[in-house]
Write a protein that holds these residues in place. Structure first.
Motif, PDB file in Angstrom:
ATOM      1  N   ASN A   1      -5.070  -0.199  -6.809  1.00 17.88           N
ATOM      2  CA  ASN A   1      -5.847   0.721  -5.739  1.00 17.88           C
ATOM      3  C   ASN A   1      -4.883   0.583  -4.469  1.00 17.88           C
ATOM      4  O   ASN A   1      -5.412   1.401  -3.492  1.00 17.88           O
ATOM      5  CB  ASN A   1      -7.038  -0.032  -5.454  1.00 17.88           C
ATOM      6  CG  ASN A   1      -8.129   0.204  -6.797  1.00 17.88           C
ATOM      7  OD1 ASN A   1      -8.295   1.174  -7.499  1.00 17.88           O
ATOM      8  ND2 ASN A   1      -9.023  -0.541  -6.750  1.00 17.88           N
ATOM      9  N   ARG A   2      -3.864   0.183  -4.620  1.00 18.21           N
ATOM     10  CA  ARG A   2      -2.802   0.015  -3.401  1.00 18.21           C
ATOM     11  C   ARG A   2      -1.774   0.268  -3.776  1.00 18.21           C
ATOM     12  O   ARG A   2      -0.846  -0.621  -4.410  1.00 18.21           O
ATOM     13  CB  ARG A   2      -3.120  -1.223  -2.735  1.00 18.21           C
ATOM     14  CG  ARG A   2      -2.221  -1.577  -1.586  1.00 18.21           C
ATOM     15  CD  ARG A   2      -2.300  -0.658  -0.177  1.00 18.21           C
ATOM     16  NE  ARG A   2      -1.467  -1.152   0.681  1.00 18.21           N
ATOM     17  CZ  ARG A   2      -1.680  -2.145   1.702  1.00 18.21           C
ATOM     18  NH1 ARG A   2      -2.890  -2.773   1.751  1.00 18.21           N
ATOM     19  NH2 ARG A   2      -0.743  -2.463   2.526  1.00 18.21           N
ATOM     20  N   GLN A   3      -1.007   1.513  -3.497  1.00 17.06           N
ATOM     21  CA  GLN A   3       0.333   1.670  -3.799  1.00 17.06           C
ATOM     22  C   GLN A   3       1.356   1.846  -2.692  1.00 17.06           C
ATOM     23  O   GLN A   3       1.459   2.780  -1.999  1.00 17.06           O
ATOM     24  CB  GLN A   3       0.308   3.112  -4.666  1.00 17.06           C
ATOM     25  CG  GLN A   3       1.104   3.049  -5.973  1.00 17.06           C
ATOM     26  CD  GLN A   3       2.630   2.589  -5.936  1.00 17.06           C
ATOM     27  OE1 GLN A   3       3.166   2.429  -4.877  1.00 17.06           O
ATOM     28  NE2 GLN A   3       2.951   2.545  -7.058  1.00 17.06           N
TER      29      GLN A   3
ATOM     30  N   ASP B   1      -1.196  -3.250   6.825  1.00 18.49           N
ATOM     31  CA  ASP B   1      -1.341  -4.839   6.871  1.00 18.49           C
ATOM     32  C   ASP B   1       0.054  -5.282   5.979  1.00 18.49           C
ATOM     33  O   ASP B   1      -0.195  -6.478   5.372  1.00 18.49           O
ATOM     34  CB  ASP B   1      -2.867  -5.217   6.343  1.00 18.49           C
ATOM     35  CG  ASP B   1      -3.052  -4.758   4.986  1.00 18.49           C
ATOM     36  OD1 ASP B   1      -2.290  -3.717   4.496  1.00 18.49           O
ATOM     37  OD2 ASP B   1      -3.851  -5.410   4.268  1.00 18.49           O
ATOM     38  N   GLY B   2       0.647  -4.465   5.252  1.00 19.84           N
ATOM     39  CA  GLY B   2       1.918  -4.729   4.597  1.00 19.84           C
ATOM     40  C   GLY B   2       3.148  -4.450   5.009  1.00 19.84           C
ATOM     41  O   GLY B   2       3.156  -4.283   6.348  1.00 19.84           O
ATOM     42  N   PRO B   3       4.163  -4.522   4.405  1.00 21.85           N
ATOM     43  CA  PRO B   3       5.644  -4.169   4.603  1.00 21.85           C
ATOM     44  C   PRO B   3       5.500  -2.871   5.289  1.00 21.85           C
ATOM     45  O   PRO B   3       6.439  -2.643   6.484  1.00 21.85           O
ATOM     46  CB  PRO B   3       6.330  -4.248   3.561  1.00 21.85           C
ATOM     47  CG  PRO B   3       5.385  -4.379   2.188  1.00 21.85           C
ATOM     48  CD  PRO B   3       4.068  -4.990   2.675  1.00 21.85           C
ATOM     49  N   VAL B   4       4.880  -1.933   4.957  1.00 20.28           N
ATOM     50  CA  VAL B   4       5.215  -0.424   5.533  1.00 20.28           C
ATOM     51  C   VAL B   4       4.417  -0.560   6.847  1.00 20.28           C
ATOM     52  O   VAL B   4       4.992   0.223   7.852  1.00 20.28           O
ATOM     53  CB  VAL B   4       4.552   0.627   4.709  1.00 20.28           C
ATOM     54  CG1 VAL B   4       4.359   1.988   5.371  1.00 20.28           C
ATOM     55  CG2 VAL B   4       5.304   0.747   3.253  1.00 20.28           C
ATOM     56  N   GLY B   5       3.560  -1.261   7.146  1.00 18.35           N
ATOM     57  CA  GLY B   5       2.826  -1.348   8.429  1.00 18.35           C
ATOM     58  C   GLY B   5       3.663  -1.900   9.287  1.00 18.35           C
ATOM     59  O   GLY B   5       3.752  -1.821  10.541  1.00 18.35           O
ATOM     60  N   ARG B   6       4.242  -3.155   8.800  1.00 16.45           N
ATOM     61  CA  ARG B   6       5.202  -3.880   9.643  1.00 16.45           C
ATOM     62  C   ARG B   6       6.451  -2.878  10.051  1.00 16.45           C
ATOM     63  O   ARG B   6       7.010  -3.202  11.158  1.00 16.45           O
ATOM     64  CB  ARG B   6       5.735  -5.161   8.910  1.00 16.45           C
ATOM     65  CG  ARG B   6       4.486  -6.060   8.966  1.00 16.45           C
ATOM     66  CD  ARG B   6       5.031  -7.194   8.433  1.00 16.45           C
ATOM     67  NE  ARG B   6       5.787  -7.379   7.139  1.00 16.45           N
ATOM     68  CZ  ARG B   6       5.049  -7.827   6.105  1.00 16.45           C
ATOM     69  NH1 ARG B   6       3.624  -7.896   6.174  1.00 16.45           N
ATOM     70  NH2 ARG B   6       5.431  -7.746   4.972  1.00 16.45           N
TER      71      ARG B   6
ATOM     72  N   THR C   1      10.790  -6.090  -2.289  1.00 13.73           N
ATOM     73  CA  THR C   1       9.972  -7.194  -3.072  1.00 13.73           C
ATOM     74  C   THR C   1       8.478  -7.249  -2.475  1.00 13.73           C
ATOM     75  O   THR C   1       7.529  -7.313  -3.501  1.00 13.73           O
ATOM     76  CB  THR C   1      10.743  -8.512  -3.063  1.00 13.73           C
ATOM     77  OG1 THR C   1      12.088  -8.385  -3.521  1.00 13.73           O
ATOM     78  CG2 THR C   1      10.169  -9.612  -3.781  1.00 13.73           C
ATOM     79  N   ALA C   2       8.316  -7.270  -1.168  1.00 10.84           N
ATOM     80  CA  ALA C   2       6.913  -7.552  -0.611  1.00 10.84           C
ATOM     81  C   ALA C   2       6.282  -6.103  -0.866  1.00 10.84           C
ATOM     82  O   ALA C   2       4.897  -6.333  -1.420  1.00 10.84           O
ATOM     83  CB  ALA C   2       7.213  -7.641   0.864  1.00 10.84           C
ATOM     84  N   ALA C   3       6.819  -4.894  -1.052  1.00 16.45           N
ATOM     85  CA  ALA C   3       6.059  -3.903  -1.109  1.00 16.45           C
ATOM     86  C   ALA C   3       5.502  -3.695  -2.845  1.00 16.45           C
ATOM     87  O   ALA C   3       4.341  -3.251  -2.910  1.00 16.45           O
ATOM     88  CB  ALA C   3       6.907  -2.542  -1.014  1.00 16.45           C
ATOM     89  N   GLY C   4       6.237  -4.383  -3.557  1.00 19.35           N
ATOM     90  CA  GLY C   4       6.059  -4.650  -5.060  1.00 19.35           C
ATOM     91  C   GLY C   4       4.870  -5.612  -5.149  1.00 19.35           C
ATOM     92  O   GLY C   4       3.921  -5.165  -5.887  1.00 19.35           O
ATOM     93  N   HIS C   5       4.844  -6.576  -4.445  1.00 22.87           N
ATOM     94  CA  HIS C   5       3.941  -7.571  -4.661  1.00 22.87           C
ATOM     95  C   HIS C   5       2.601  -6.965  -3.867  1.00 22.87           C
ATOM     96  O   HIS C   5       1.588  -7.506  -4.778  1.00 22.87           O
ATOM     97  CB  HIS C   5       4.266  -8.813  -3.735  1.00 22.87           C
ATOM     98  CG  HIS C   5       5.427  -9.797  -4.603  1.00 22.87           C
ATOM     99  ND1 HIS C   5       6.254 -10.768  -3.958  1.00 22.87           N
ATOM    100  CD2 HIS C   5       5.903  -9.554  -5.815  1.00 22.87           C
ATOM    101  CE1 HIS C   5       7.146 -11.209  -4.641  1.00 22.87           C
ATOM    102  NE2 HIS C   5       7.041 -10.554  -5.862  1.00 22.87           N
ATOM    103  N   ILE C   6       2.335  -6.286  -3.045  1.00 23.03           N
ATOM    104  CA  ILE C   6       1.395  -5.937  -2.357  1.00 23.03           C
ATOM    105  C   ILE C   6       0.465  -4.714  -3.164  1.00 23.03           C
ATOM    106  O   ILE C   6      -0.610  -4.522  -3.000  1.00 23.03           O
ATOM    107  CB  ILE C   6       1.534  -5.749  -0.889  1.00 23.03           C
ATOM    108  CG1 ILE C   6       0.078  -5.819  -0.081  1.00 23.03           C
ATOM    109  CG2 ILE C   6       1.982  -4.318  -0.760  1.00 23.03           C
ATOM    110  CD1 ILE C   6       0.139  -5.873   1.353  1.00 23.03           C
TER     111      ILE C   6
END
Length: 300
Positions: A73-75, A201-206, A64-69
């Motif tokens: 220009n940011r996939q 700075d998003g879920p993948v980074g975490r 869900t967080a991946a979808g929100h971010i």
């Protein structure tokens, strides 16, 4: 937790069979194959690790967080695919090695349609900060014949490790397209590639942080080569000697794509007489060989 009773195994087995049966009526045979294989592997994973309800909810929250971010220009889902090696494995399976043909690698999340056209010998940096780099080469087919009129899309990060779209101000820099000449040759100015982190700075980074992995990509320059009758190639070239070649965050490095970027001291004459005002620069050659289009019944 491990399964200790036959009854528990039977309950779980029955659910898998029921879910598989729900896709039996899928009209498209390929979609049916994909969905049933996904069910088998997903349930096998869940049963192997004895996934908890809290862990499954955490996975849902992550997606869900991946979808929100994700934006235009940011996939984030491309990043997720990349860091799991899924993007590279898909490319490996669909671009089988052909003797001499240039190998493909990931497109990455920063390709943008509608790049400006530059002439042969033009500068795709458009003022982006970094050391100038002269890039030259020839595009041929697998018979060795030069291919004129190939559209080359090129894009890269600047010395700050950022692509133009990451600045958020709408400017275009570090990307362009050009065409090979009648002899299949091309030349242009870009920037000497430098390492940079994928957006973390998003879920993948975490996820990377939690697993002790670096978000850094090996230094590279992106290419996309398109010509009628030949297979579109998406690839990079990497910088020989880069310490990140063996630990690229998205597993995109292939040995054949590692090239020698020859450093030139300030004052060294440039191939086209460009005045670099005492700057150092580099040069690299990248010859591209394109494969023929696959037959309609094959993906490779």
């Amino acid at each position: 937790m491990t399964v200790t009773t036959d009854r528990q195994r039977q309950v779980e087995d029955e659910l898998v069979k029921t879910v598989l049966a729900s896709f039996e009526g899928t009209p498209d045979p390929r979609l049916k194959q994909l969905m049933q294989a996904l069910v088998r592997h997903l349930h096998a994973f869940m049963r192997e690790v004895r996934l908890t309800e809290a862990e499954w909810q955490h996975a849902i929250d992550f997606l869900t967080a991946a979808g929100h971010i994700t934006t235009g220009n940011r996939q984030e889902f491309i990043l997720l695919s990349d860091v799991f090696g899924a993007s590279m494995q898909t490319i490996n399976m669909n671009h089988e090695a052909t003797a001499g043909a240039t190998e493909a690698t990931v497109v990455g999340p920063f390709f943008v349609d509608g790049s400006p056209e530059i002439p042969l010998g033009g500068d795709m940096a458009f003022g982006a900060p970094g050391e100038p780099c002269w890039i030259e080469g020839t595009v041929t087919d697998t018979d060795g014949a030069p291919v004129p009129g190939v559209r080359l899309e090129v894009w890269e990060a600047d010395k700050e490790g950022l692509y133009d779209v990451q600045y958020g101000d709408g400017h275009t820099a570090g990307r362009a397209h050009l065409y090979t000449d009648d002899q299949g040759s091309y030349t242009f100015w870009g920037l000497t590639p430098t390492p940079y982190p994928i957006p973390h700075d998003g879920p993948v980074g975490r996820l990377l942080e939690a697993t002790g992995r670096s978000p850094l990509r090996a230094s590279h320059l992106h290419f996309m080569a398109t010509a009628p009758g030949l297979r579109t190639l998406v690839t990079h070239i990497f910088v020989e000697g880069d310490q990140l070649l063996d630990c690229d965050a998205v597993f995109g490095v292939k040995e054949s794509l590692v090239k020698r970027f020859e450093r030139q001291t300030a004052g060294t004459p440039t191939p086209d007489g460009r005045d670099l005002s005492g700057q150092s620069w580099s040069r690299v050659r990248f010859d591209i060989m394109l494969r023929p289009q696959p037959s309609p019944d094959r993906s490779t």
